[in-house]
Design a protein around this motif. Structure first.
Motif, PDB file in Angstrom:
ATOM      1  N   LEU A 179       0.854  -1.182   0.000  1.00 12.69           N
ATOM      2  CA  LEU A 179       0.000   0.000   0.000  1.00 12.69           C
ATOM      3  C   LEU A 179       0.893   1.235   0.000  1.00 12.69           C
ATOM      4  O   LEU A 179       1.930   1.260   0.668  1.00 12.69           O
ATOM      5  CB  LEU A 179      -0.896  -0.024   1.246  1.00 12.69           C
ATOM      6  CG  LEU A 179      -2.169   0.804   1.223  1.00 12.69           C
ATOM      7  CD1 LEU A 179      -3.116   0.307   0.140  1.00 12.69           C
ATOM      8  CD2 LEU A 179      -2.849   0.740   2.590  1.00 12.69           C
ATOM      9  N   THR A 180       0.506   2.233  -0.762  1.00  9.27           N
ATOM     10  CA  THR A 180       1.277   3.469  -0.760  1.00  9.27           C
ATOM     11  C   THR A 180       0.314   4.644  -0.866  1.00  9.27           C
ATOM     12  O   THR A 180      -0.895   4.471  -1.026  1.00  9.27           O
ATOM     13  CB  THR A 180       2.277   3.495  -1.923  1.00  9.27           C
ATOM     14  OG1 THR A 180       3.145   4.614  -1.764  1.00  9.27           O
ATOM     15  CG2 THR A 180       1.573   3.576  -3.263  1.00  9.27           C
ATOM     16  N   THR A 181       0.857   5.799  -0.767  1.00 11.30           N
ATOM     17  CA  THR A 181       0.051   7.003  -0.925  1.00 11.30           C
ATOM     18  C   THR A 181       0.545   7.741  -2.158  1.00 11.30           C
ATOM     19  O   THR A 181       1.735   8.024  -2.284  1.00 11.30           O
ATOM     20  CB  THR A 181       0.194   7.919   0.305  1.00 11.30           C
ATOM     21  OG1 THR A 181      -0.157   7.171   1.459  1.00 11.30           O
ATOM     22  CG2 THR A 181      -0.705   9.119   0.182  1.00 11.30           C
ATOM     23  N   ASP A 184      -3.157  12.417  -5.979  1.00 16.39           N
ATOM     24  CA  ASP A 184      -4.133  12.195  -7.039  1.00 16.39           C
ATOM     25  C   ASP A 184      -3.928  13.226  -8.132  1.00 16.39           C
ATOM     26  O   ASP A 184      -3.050  14.089  -8.065  1.00 16.39           O
ATOM     27  CB  ASP A 184      -5.558  12.157  -6.471  1.00 16.39           C
ATOM     28  CG  ASP A 184      -6.008  13.500  -5.944  1.00 16.39           C
ATOM     29  OD1 ASP A 184      -5.449  14.518  -6.391  1.00 16.39           O
ATOM     30  OD2 ASP A 184      -6.893  13.524  -5.076  1.00 16.39           O
ATOM     31  N   ALA A 241      -3.663  13.454  -1.423  1.00 12.96           N
ATOM     32  CA  ALA A 241      -3.131  12.101  -1.446  1.00 12.96           C
ATOM     33  C   ALA A 241      -4.251  11.076  -1.483  1.00 12.96           C
ATOM     34  O   ALA A 241      -5.294  11.259  -0.864  1.00 12.96           O
ATOM     35  CB  ALA A 241      -2.265  11.876  -0.218  1.00 12.96           C
ATOM     36  N   SER A 242      -4.021  10.003  -2.231  1.00  8.77           N
ATOM     37  CA  SER A 242      -4.951   8.878  -2.273  1.00  8.77           C
ATOM     38  C   SER A 242      -4.200   7.620  -1.927  1.00  8.77           C
ATOM     39  O   SER A 242      -3.045   7.439  -2.328  1.00  8.77           O
ATOM     40  CB  SER A 242      -5.551   8.728  -3.674  1.00  8.77           C
ATOM     41  OG  SER A 242      -6.306   9.855  -4.009  1.00  8.77           O
ATOM     42  N   ASN A 243      -4.868   6.748  -1.208  1.00  7.58           N
ATOM     43  CA  ASN A 243      -4.266   5.455  -0.920  1.00  7.58           C
ATOM     44  C   ASN A 243      -4.380   4.558  -2.151  1.00  7.58           C
ATOM     45  O   ASN A 243      -5.447   4.459  -2.762  1.00  7.58           O
ATOM     46  CB  ASN A 243      -4.966   4.789   0.266  1.00  7.58           C
ATOM     47  CG  ASN A 243      -4.599   5.474   1.575  1.00  7.58           C
ATOM     48  OD1 ASN A 243      -3.503   6.025   1.703  1.00  7.58           O
ATOM     49  ND2 ASN A 243      -5.516   5.455   2.530  1.00  7.58           N
ATOM     50  N   MET A 289      -2.968   0.705  -3.919  1.00 12.05           N
ATOM     51  CA  MET A 289      -2.199  -0.535  -3.852  1.00 12.05           C
ATOM     52  C   MET A 289      -1.295  -0.589  -5.076  1.00 12.05           C
ATOM     53  O   MET A 289      -1.669  -0.087  -6.150  1.00 12.05           O
ATOM     54  CB  MET A 289      -3.141  -1.737  -3.855  1.00 12.05           C
ATOM     55  CG  MET A 289      -4.073  -1.776  -2.656  1.00 12.05           C
ATOM     56  SD  MET A 289      -5.254  -3.132  -2.763  1.00 12.05           S
ATOM     57  CE  MET A 289      -6.338  -2.530  -4.037  1.00 12.05           C
ATOM     58  N   ALA A 323      -7.053   2.158  -3.505  1.00 15.08           N
ATOM     59  CA  ALA A 323      -7.414   1.232  -2.406  1.00 15.08           C
ATOM     60  C   ALA A 323      -8.842   1.519  -1.952  1.00 15.08           C
ATOM     61  O   ALA A 323      -9.320   2.639  -2.044  1.00 15.08           O
ATOM     62  CB  ALA A 323      -6.443   1.404  -1.262  1.00 15.08           C
TER      63      ALA A 323
END
Lengths: 379, 317
Positions: B274-276, B279, B286-288, B290, B317
């Motif tokens: 998982l990363t940030t 967008d 920031a969006s989470n 995978m 994610a």
């Protein structure tokens, strides 16, 4: 060009027989792994048809299957099996082993184990047998002829049946050595299970086996005007990896030294009629001082001769070979290119890598050198 | 694998590869060894010291002391760099592959490696462009309708194109000089993880793979003249060219995300993390996400040149 085709002159098939010596000491068979009076390396089954000997407590993943042991009594034996349960299974074992290893006669009847392998003659038959199938892990493709040897103590039972740590004393006078004498040139091929040899016992003391039993004696010129007497006592099936030992080595009415106590107070005859296969097996296992044979692995190989000519493979696509597209190992264009071989890759027509070979050290390749790298794949 | 004992005679440690064993088990005749190649992947030619004070016998002393590992059975791990045969023994330059990150495809897409030094494949519509570009909920397409640098649209098959150029990357030879036919690559093998993506050309047409090995790596053969490989015709100094000297051929492709990645997060959970990620909005919120990192390998069949291209598959994610 990266690939070089292999033509028909570059490929050859060979066959090699590889042998390993397999020593099995008696301490592996019995006495080394005991917990609460039970042998941890001896696996017994509820069906009671055989027992399995491991080289380590069998519940451990480190344990290797060594051999099995079972016992058979022919329905043509003079011994009358007592009981209807586990005891009767000795008949079943004999029938199974005989049909598998000795096959059938022209009438379709199962042939009995024959002492000298001459099935056509009315010779001595082995009607009470101990069977020792060795695991494929040890036998591999087959047992090498004339390498089998087993030292067996045939003295009276000397311990307690509840103490698996017990083993015979293995006094030299009580030991017989069972070998497949001269089997590399004198083996039989009339078994459906492949080649087999005759097992002969030699006694360390003359009174152990009765030399007057001429039916069992195989006399061999000793080269010094005398004869060496060997006593036929079983068969060994090389490809099947199975040794069949006649019960007579312990307690034959024909020989002059019958055991009064084969196991736990019973003579062998009583044990064969009254006891379970497990009980008989224990009687045998405690008497094994040593087993040794060589196995055979048949290696079928294809050898690929990878011929590297002087004008081939002198450059490399290794990224470190270049610096800004310029070849590192050259200063000027007239310098000889060099490369270093560490790996051979074998491919099919679709460029799929099927096998790789690594050289233990790199080979320097330049226009002034040529190599033939012999790459062997074993199957 | 351990090192091979090199204290005595030279020995040869031969193994069937896992893929070879698979073909052998198939029994369909595909296990038929017909050719060989030689490799030198352990060798670091930068150790070759052609100015060694003690003379030529010492030039490759360190190279010859290189310990060699036992053979790997994984087919994809062996024979990565191969020795080459050129009839001309006076070559001083050899071709290479270079990632061409300089060419603008159109006004929306620029083929530049993203900030993580990897191409990024947005595996589904939501990750590409949350709701048709009206807002900035996706990762790849901005509200202005532009695909961000380095992003490929794994579902709608737009965005960046991976371009790889072949030739002599040197300023010592003019690009005006024609590359020898021996040095011009005409066929390539492309390897990529088939669980993650499929190869498509710049028009979005799916390519057919040659085979998939036991590790789910798909092998594609790309030839000059098909929709993937073309000759580089520009022979002048040009900022859009990655090769500075004589130029050979160019490979161009995109990646379609696999159905598994498109519809499920299972492989992300198994192989990724998982990363940030910022967008695509102007705020850079920031969006989470995978992600799974992988490489795509391109190898020239004739010249043996090879390049590994990093690719990251991402999914909101």
């Amino acid at each position: 060009m990266t690939f070089k085709p292999l033509n028909e002159n570059d490929v050859v098939n060979t066959r090699t027989l590889l042998h390993e010596a397999i020593p099995l000491t008696g301490s592996i068979v019995s006495g080394s792994y005991v917990t609460a009076g039970a042998a941890d390396n001896l696996k017994v089954y509820s069906h009671g048809m055989f027992q399995t000997v491991y080289d380590y407590p069998y519940l451990s993943s480190s344990a290797n299957h060594v051999f099995d042991v079972t016992c058979g009594v022919s329905s043509q034996s003079g011994l009358a099996i007592v009981g209807t349960g586990m005891e009767r299974k000795k008949n079943n074992i004999y029938g199974q082993m005989a049909q598998l290893l000795m096959g059938y006669d022209v009438t379709g009847s199962v042939q009995l184990f024959d002492e000298d392998g001459d099935l056509l003659a009315v010779g001595e038959k082995m009607k009470e047998i101990f069977v020792m199938p060795f695991s494929r892990l040890l036998v591999k493709d087959e047992i090498k002829k004339q390498t089998f040897s087993m030292n067996l103590d045939i003295s009276e039972f000397g311990g307690s049946s509840t103490d698996p740590n017990w083993g015979q004393g293995f006094a030299p006078a009580d030991l017989i050595t069972i070998t497949d004498l001269n089997a590399s040139t004198e083996y039989r091929v009339n078994s459906p299970a492949g080649d087999y040899g005759i097992l002969y016992a030699t006694a360390s003391a003359p009174n152990v086996l009765d030399v007057n039993e001429t039916n069992h004696i195989y006399a061999v010129d000793d080269g010094a005007g005398g004869t060496n007497n060997y006593w036929r006592c079983g068969l060994i099936f090389y490809q099947a990896g199975i040794a069949v030992i006649t019960g007579s080595v312990f307690d034959s009415l024909l020989v002059g030294n019958p055991l009064a106590d084969f196991y736990d107070g019973d003579s062998l005859a009583t044990s064969l009629t009254d006891s379970t296969i497990d009980t008989l097996g224990k009687g045998l296992l405690h008497r094994i001082e040593n087993i040794q044979f060589n196995n055979t692995t048949e290696l079928n190989s294809t050898v690929y001769f990878c011929r590297v000519n002087h004008n081939e493979f002198n450059y490399s696509s290794n990224p470190t070979y270049l610096e800004d597209s310029r070849i590192r190992v050259k200063t000027q264009s007239t310098d000889e290119p060099v490369s270093y071989i560490t790996t051979v890759g074998l491919y099919n027509d679709r460029n799929e890598l099927l096998a790789t070979a690594k050289l233990s050290e790199s080979l320097k390749k330049s226009p002034s050198t040529e190599f033939t790298i012999r790459t062997r794949l074993d199957y | 694998m351990g090192f091979l004992d090199n204290s005595g005679d030279i020995i040869l440690d031969v193994v069937l590869t896992d893929h070879g064993r698979m073909l052998l088990a198939k029994g369909d005749g595909s296990f038929q060894i017909t050719k060989f190649a030689l490799g030198d992947e352990e060798i670091d030619y930068s150790l070759y010291d052609k100015n060694h004070a003690s003379g030529s016998a010492y030039y490759d002393l360190e190279i010859l002391q290189t310990p060699i590992l036992e053979a790997f059975t994984n087919n994809a791990s062996s024979m990565k760099t191969r020795l080459q045969t050129y009839t001309n023994l006076e070559l001083l330059f050899l071709p290479v592959l270079r990632l061409n990150e300089a060419i603008s495809i159109n006004d929306r897409t620029e083929n530049t490696v993203a900030s993580d030094n990897t191409f990024i494949v947005a595996v589904d519509a939501a990750t590409e462009d949350g709701n048709g570009g009206s807002t900035d909920t996706g990762l790849a397409v901005t509200s202005a309708g532009k695909v961000r640098k380095g992003f490929m649209l794994g579902e709608s098959l737009g965005g960046s194109i991976i371009k790889v150029d072949q030739g002599l990357d040197t300023i010592e030879i003019s690009p005006k000089r024609r590359l020898d036919d021996d040095l011009k690559e005409t066929s390539y093998i492309l390897q990529m993880d088939n669980r993650l993506g499929k190869l498509v050309d710049t028009q979005g047409t799916l390519a057919a793979f040659d085979y998939i090995d036991d590790d789910n790596v798909a092998y594609y053969t790309l030839d000059l003249g098909d929709t993937f490989v073309s000759e580089i015709t520009v022979d002048t100094k040009d900022s859009k060219e990655a090769i500075r000297g004589p130029r050979g051929t160019r490979v161009e492709f995109r990646i379609q995300s696999s159905m598994d990645l498109n519809t499920s997060s299972f492989l992300f959970e198994q192989l990724g993390a998982l990363t940030t990620l910022a967008d695509s909005g102007t705020t850079g919120a920031a969006s989470n996400a995978m992600f799974i990192d992988t490489n795509i390998r391109l190898t020239g069949i004739k010249t043996g040149v090879m390049i590994d291209i990093p690719v990251r598959y991402v999914k909101l994610a």
